[in-house]
Design an enzyme around this catalytic site. Structure first.
Site, PDB file in Angstrom:
ATOM      1  N   GLY A 118       7.266  -6.001   9.122  1.00  0.00           N
ATOM      2  CA  GLY A 118       7.121  -4.702   9.750  1.00  0.00           C
ATOM      3  C   GLY A 118       5.799  -4.045   9.425  1.00  0.00           C
ATOM      4  CD  GLU A 132       2.602  -6.185   0.155  1.00  0.00           C
ATOM      5  OE1 GLU A 132       2.678  -6.504  -1.050  1.00  0.00           O
ATOM      6  OE2 GLU A 132       3.571  -6.244   0.944  1.00  0.00           O
ATOM      7  CD  GLU A 144       5.423   0.600  -0.209  1.00  0.00           C
ATOM      8  OE1 GLU A 144       5.541   1.144  -1.330  1.00  0.00           O
ATOM      9  OE2 GLU A 144       6.229  -0.236   0.229  1.00  0.00           O
TER      10      GLU A 144
END
Length: 332
Positions: A65, A71, A280
């Site tokens: 996703g 990341e 995040e």
């Protein structure tokens, strides 16, 4: 002709995806040297990307996703090399909401996503760099704060698995009666706003939280971030909800939002503020968010609505001594 070398970095939650497994085998049969690494814990993606760079891999593919995309893009972004010297970036959407992929029109099916990467030239795209607490973070899609962030953080994983993006809407409706505004000052080059807000969007991309288009006009190759502030609604709640019901979410947002396009913004809040960076959470009372032009090269579909400039003629190097452009104000 040398076979292209790809490294697939797969979110461990999707390790058993059968369509992906079949698409990997089909791609290998076409002559692509594709190896797979599965992430299970923090730091895995960074290690795998570093290995790919050291081994001379041509393309790194994030399979997951928005968080997985961010990341992998983050790991490429904080390297010393310029974008042209790093592997290109591809995306196979396997997450719950896939907000970046949805806005970019990247196909959901793994075989179609692989075909896009194989057939399209990589485009240079921007990323957001966020500095807080003396540390640097990166964001590929959208940083959000306030109500939207609370919804994203508090939506149950099981509900997301069952209902996809609809889970965010259900959680949002449940929270409508307890929205608490956040007091902050937000400034950029030629822009200064202070007050209480209930939602904040800092867009490289356009949407987050399962389709919340906080920055509906954002593009990822203009060297600017799109800022959207939704002030405390007070007496406008009825009119806004009425617009939401009759004309849709974007029209309701247009009624109340403050918007600007800027190369950077600084945020100071009177209480700890959580920014959601592609899933995040990052909490602080002060942030500096900067758009870094052309930081990675990404495979995107022809006519991708997130691209404004064909061929991306923006310079790779930014002259720090040059005067900064003023904000581009977008009427709400």
């Amino acid at each position: 002709m040398k076979a292209p070398r790809w490294r697939l970095i797969l979110n461990g939650k999707s390790a058993g995806d059968e369509p992906l497994r079949g698409a990997v085998q089909a791609l290998r049969a076409r002559g692509v040297a594709l190896s797979v690494r599965v992430t299970w814990e923090a730091g895995d993606a960074e290690r795998y990307v570093a290995q790919a760079i050291a081994e001379g891999v041509d393309t790194v593919v994030a399979a997951g996703g928005d968080g997985t995309l961010s990341e992998v893009a983050t790991t490429l972004a904080h390297r010393d090399e310029c974008a042209d010297d790093l592997p290109s970036l591809g995306l196979v959407p396997l997450g719950t909401a896939n907000d970046f992929a949805a806005a970019a029109l990247i196909p959901d099916a793994p075989d179609a996503a692989f075909e896009l990467i194989h057939a399209s030239a990589a485009q240079a795209v921007d990323l957001l760099r966020i500095d807080a607490h003396g540390q640097t973070h990166w964001c590929a899609n959208l940083a959000s704060g306030g109500f939207g962030t609370q919804v994203t953080v508090e939506t149950d994983d099981g509900l997301k698995k069952m209902l996809g993006g609809l889970a965010y809407l259900i959680t949002g409706i449940a929270k409508l009666g307890r929205i608490e505004p956040i007091t902050a000052r937000i400034r950029g080059n030629g822009f200064d706003w202070s007050g209480d807000f209930i939602a904040l969007g800092l867009g490289n991309g356009r949407q987050a939280g399962g389709g919340q288009a906080l920055c509906p006009d954002a593009v990822i190759d203009d060297g600017l971030l799109d800022l959207t502030i939704v002030p405390e609604l007070s007496g406008e709640v009825g009119a806004t909800v009425g617009t939401l019901l009759t004309e849709g979410r974007n029209a309701a947002l247009d009624r109340v939002a403050v918007r600007a396009q800027l190369p950077w913004v600084e945020i100071e809040s009177t209480q700890p503020l959580t920014l959601n960076l592609d899933g995040e959470p990052l909490e602080a009372t002060a942030f500096r968010v900067e758009c870094v032009p052309r930081r990675v090269r990404m495979h995107l579909p022809p006519g991708c609505p997130l691209l404004a400039v064909p061929g991306n003629p923006l310079p790779l190097a930014v002259d720090d001594d040059a005067p900064e452009p003023g904000p581009v104000m977008v009427p709400a």
